[in-house]
Design a protein around this motif. Sequence first.
Motif, PDB file in Angstrom:
ATOM      1  N   GLU A   6       0.835  -1.197   0.000  1.00 43.89           N
ATOM      2  CA  GLU A   6       0.000   0.000   0.000  1.00 43.89           C
ATOM      3  C   GLU A   6       0.869   1.245   0.000  1.00 43.89           C
ATOM      4  OE1 GLU A   6      -3.245   1.457  -0.833  1.00 43.89           O
ATOM      5  OE2 GLU A   6      -3.695  -0.402   0.232  1.00 43.89           O
ATOM      6  N   GLN A   7       0.685   2.095  -0.999  1.00 49.90           N
ATOM      7  CA  GLN A   7       1.481   3.309  -1.091  1.00 49.90           C
ATOM      8  C   GLN A   7       0.689   4.511  -0.585  1.00 49.90           C
ATOM      9  OE1 GLN A   7       2.425   2.946  -5.363  1.00 49.90           O
ATOM     10  NE2 GLN A   7       4.577   2.893  -4.765  1.00 49.90           N
ATOM     11  N   ALA A   8       1.423   5.506  -0.134  1.00 50.55           N
ATOM     12  CA  ALA A   8       0.786   6.713   0.376  1.00 50.55           C
ATOM     13  C   ALA A   8       0.081   7.453  -0.759  1.00 50.55           C
ATOM     14  CB  ALA A   8       1.820   7.606   1.036  1.00 50.55           C
ATOM     15  N   TYR A   9      -1.077   8.010  -0.446  1.00 46.78           N
ATOM     16  CA  TYR A   9      -1.906   8.691  -1.426  1.00 46.78           C
ATOM     17  C   TYR A   9      -1.990  10.185  -1.143  1.00 46.78           C
ATOM     18  CZ  TYR A   9      -6.133   9.305  -4.370  1.00 46.78           C
ATOM     19  OH  TYR A   9      -7.041   9.688  -5.336  1.00 46.78           O
ATOM     20  N   ALA A  10      -1.956  10.544   0.150  1.00 44.56           N
ATOM     21  CA  ALA A  10      -2.045  11.947   0.544  1.00 44.56           C
ATOM     22  C   ALA A  10      -1.104  12.209   1.706  1.00 44.56           C
ATOM     23  CB  ALA A  10      -3.478  12.300   0.945  1.00 44.56           C
ATOM     24  N   ALA A  22       3.668  15.105  10.544  1.00 42.24           N
ATOM     25  CA  ALA A  22       3.368  14.726   9.164  1.00 42.24           C
ATOM     26  C   ALA A  22       2.691  13.372   9.166  1.00 42.24           C
ATOM     27  CB  ALA A  22       4.643  14.694   8.324  1.00 42.24           C
ATOM     28  N   SER A  23       1.685  13.221   8.315  1.00 36.71           N
ATOM     29  CA  SER A  23       0.939  11.972   8.247  1.00 36.71           C
ATOM     30  C   SER A  23       0.698  11.591   6.797  1.00 36.71           C
ATOM     31  CB  SER A  23      -0.403  12.103   8.970  1.00 36.71           C
ATOM     32  OG  SER A  23      -1.150  10.901   8.887  1.00 36.71           O
ATOM     33  N   ALA A  24       0.828  10.303   6.515  1.00 32.53           N
ATOM     34  CA  ALA A  24       0.530   9.776   5.183  1.00 32.53           C
ATOM     35  C   ALA A  24      -0.678   8.849   5.277  1.00 32.53           C
ATOM     36  CB  ALA A  24       1.727   9.006   4.630  1.00 32.53           C
ATOM     37  N   LEU A  25      -1.625   9.020   4.363  1.00 32.62           N
ATOM     38  CA  LEU A  25      -2.809   8.174   4.303  1.00 32.62           C
ATOM     39  C   LEU A  25      -2.852   7.447   2.971  1.00 32.62           C
ATOM     40  CD1 LEU A  25      -5.625  10.562   5.649  1.00 32.62           C
ATOM     41  CD2 LEU A  25      -4.008   9.170   6.951  1.00 32.62           C
ATOM     42  N   PRO A  31      -4.358   5.562   7.911  1.00 36.49           N
ATOM     43  CA  PRO A  31      -3.000   6.042   8.182  1.00 36.49           C
ATOM     44  C   PRO A  31      -1.942   4.990   7.855  1.00 36.49           C
ATOM     45  CG  PRO A  31      -4.473   6.510  10.024  1.00 36.49           C
ATOM     46  CD  PRO A  31      -5.196   5.565   9.114  1.00 36.49           C
ATOM     47  N   LEU A  32      -0.915   5.409   7.153  1.00 41.26           N
ATOM     48  CA  LEU A  32       0.211   4.525   6.831  1.00 41.26           C
ATOM     49  C   LEU A  32       1.447   4.866   7.647  1.00 41.26           C
ATOM     50  CD1 LEU A  32      -0.040   4.406   2.931  1.00 41.26           C
ATOM     51  CD2 LEU A  32      -0.866   2.703   4.574  1.00 41.26           C
ATOM     52  N   GLY A  33       1.551   6.100   8.075  1.00 38.82           N
ATOM     53  CA  GLY A  33       2.718   6.514   8.840  1.00 38.82           C
ATOM     54  C   GLY A  33       2.504   7.879   9.454  1.00 38.82           C
ATOM     55  N   PHE A  34       3.250   8.139  10.516  1.00 42.26           N
ATOM     56  CA  PHE A  34       3.130   9.408  11.230  1.00 42.26           C
ATOM     57  C   PHE A  34       4.485   9.750  11.827  1.00 42.26           C
ATOM     58  CE2 PHE A  34       2.504  11.724  15.213  1.00 42.26           C
ATOM     59  CZ  PHE A  34       1.785  12.812  14.758  1.00 42.26           C
ATOM     60  N   ALA A  35       4.830  11.037  11.807  1.00 41.62           N
ATOM     61  CA  ALA A  35       6.092  11.485  12.394  1.00 41.62           C
ATOM     62  C   ALA A  35       5.890  12.838  13.036  1.00 41.62           C
ATOM     63  CB  ALA A  35       7.182  11.563  11.327  1.00 41.62           C
ATOM     64  N   ALA A  36       6.581  13.053  14.153  1.00 47.21           N
ATOM     65  CA  ALA A  36       6.479  14.314  14.875  1.00 47.21           C
ATOM     66  C   ALA A  36       7.867  14.860  15.166  1.00 47.21           C
ATOM     67  CB  ALA A  36       5.707  14.136  16.180  1.00 47.21           C
ATOM     68  N   GLY A 412      -6.126  14.937   9.645  1.00 45.22           N
ATOM     69  CA  GLY A 412      -7.252  15.671   9.097  1.00 45.22           C
ATOM     70  C   GLY A 412      -6.897  16.430   7.839  1.00 45.22           C
ATOM     71  N   THR A 413      -5.711  17.005   7.802  1.00 46.94           N
ATOM     72  CA  THR A 413      -5.275  17.739   6.610  1.00 46.94           C
ATOM     73  C   THR A 413      -5.081  16.805   5.426  1.00 46.94           C
ATOM     74  OG1 THR A 413      -4.219  19.375   8.025  1.00 46.94           O
ATOM     75  CG2 THR A 413      -3.536  19.333   5.736  1.00 46.94           C
ATOM     76  N   ALA A 414      -4.508  15.627   5.687  1.00 43.75           N
ATOM     77  CA  ALA A 414      -4.365  14.636   4.616  1.00 43.75           C
ATOM     78  C   ALA A 414      -5.733  14.164   4.127  1.00 43.75           C
ATOM     79  CB  ALA A 414      -3.529  13.459   5.103  1.00 43.75           C
ATOM     80  N   SER A 415      -6.688  14.016   5.036  1.00 46.66           N
ATOM     81  CA  SER A 415      -8.029  13.578   4.628  1.00 46.66           C
ATOM     82  C   SER A 415      -8.735  14.656   3.811  1.00 46.66           C
ATOM     83  CB  SER A 415      -8.861  13.182   5.845  1.00 46.66           C
ATOM     84  OG  SER A 415      -9.179  14.302   6.649  1.00 46.66           O
TER      85      SER A 415
END
Length: 426
Positions: A6-10, A22-25, A31-36, A412-415
């Motif tokens: 599954e690749q990131a879309y947003a 930062a978040s990738a969906l 959610p596929l990944g998250f970093a702070a 939320g921003t990615a969504s």
Amino acid sequence: MTSGSEQAYALGIDIGTSGARASALDRHGNPLGFAAAPFESPAETRQPAAWWTRVRQAVEDLNSQVDLTAVRGVAVDGTSGTVLALDRNNRPTGSVLMYNDPCPEPEIVSRIARHAPAGSTAVGASSGLARAIYLSRGQDAVAVVHQADWILMMLGCPERISDENNALKTGYDLASERWPEWIERAGMDVSALPKVVRAGERVAPVAGYLRDLGLPKSTFFHAGTTDGCASFLATGASEIGDAVTALGSTIVLKLASDRPINAPEFGVYSHRVGKFWLLGGASNSGGNVVRALIGDNRLDDLTARINPEQPLGLNYYPLLRPGERFPFNDPDYQPRLDPRPADDAQFFQAILEGMTEIERLGYRRLEELGAMPIKSLRTVGGGARNPAWTAMRSHALGVETLPARSLEAAVGTASLVIAALEQEDA
């Protein structure tokens, strides 16, 4: 980098009061990944160079976790009303006014009040417009942008572009979808402000930093939103009648509506987010009162001694000092914290009962102003973890309570990007 299929879309990026995230969906919103990347000192919260450093750290950390080479859209959210001045080369002049900084010049505030139409969200010392006018008069300043706008530029967006949500408190007119003429009379050169588009709208192909990071040339920047709107979207709320209560230092209510409602006399304003309007109001009551009157160390013990099934009915209105914004907008509104029970657990219960009534009155106020009744409720913030308070609120509001999908504004921003892409593909 993960090697999953599954690749990131947003990609969503949040720059807030504690740092960058930062978040990738994926294309389904999972959610596929998250970093702070937290700020290392309070001073960094008002330093554009530190904002950019933390954003880069978060994005590069995320890039090490997730395959970003299929991302179709990127957006940024920032703190509502935070503005900075830029020179002729689009570099920060060093002048920043944060979302909670009052305008340093009273004459600017008075001039806005003389020219602004009734109900404008740009009125007052804490308006984004007052801060923008003040910064535009600074040395070397040729433009003023919002925090999220500047981060988008640093990521590679070639223009000064903002979104309606960040621009609302700077005087942007949602009905005509332009900067209104009256803000020129109030002292703001419109040419110094960014171009504004609807939240989520596609604005330009990805370039610069993100292209160098490996995102494809088919990826687009999208207009972002405020951190408050992004936090609403992160919970999964997306339909008319969905409500989110944030039980943090203050009590903030947000409700998805089919129509805008602006009632400054009650502290109510509206953002346009995708297919709905997001109504909002914020009380001065909340966790700040609990922290001051009860403290943080005894909450679990006192909560265990509360019986939500036996309300005390002391009719508290918990405030630390006179003044309320919503559901009443009255700078002289008086706290009610008497009589005080001898038992600390009962005192705590009376405070929570008072806050529950504030929430109930808030949603009733929105309904009285023309919003539909809430059909579902999600809760975020530290108060959401208190089981006694949850039971009180569920009984008082009488609506279905749902778990929040996420508490991260970056999600939320990615969504928001995904919703925009789905609309483009339809």
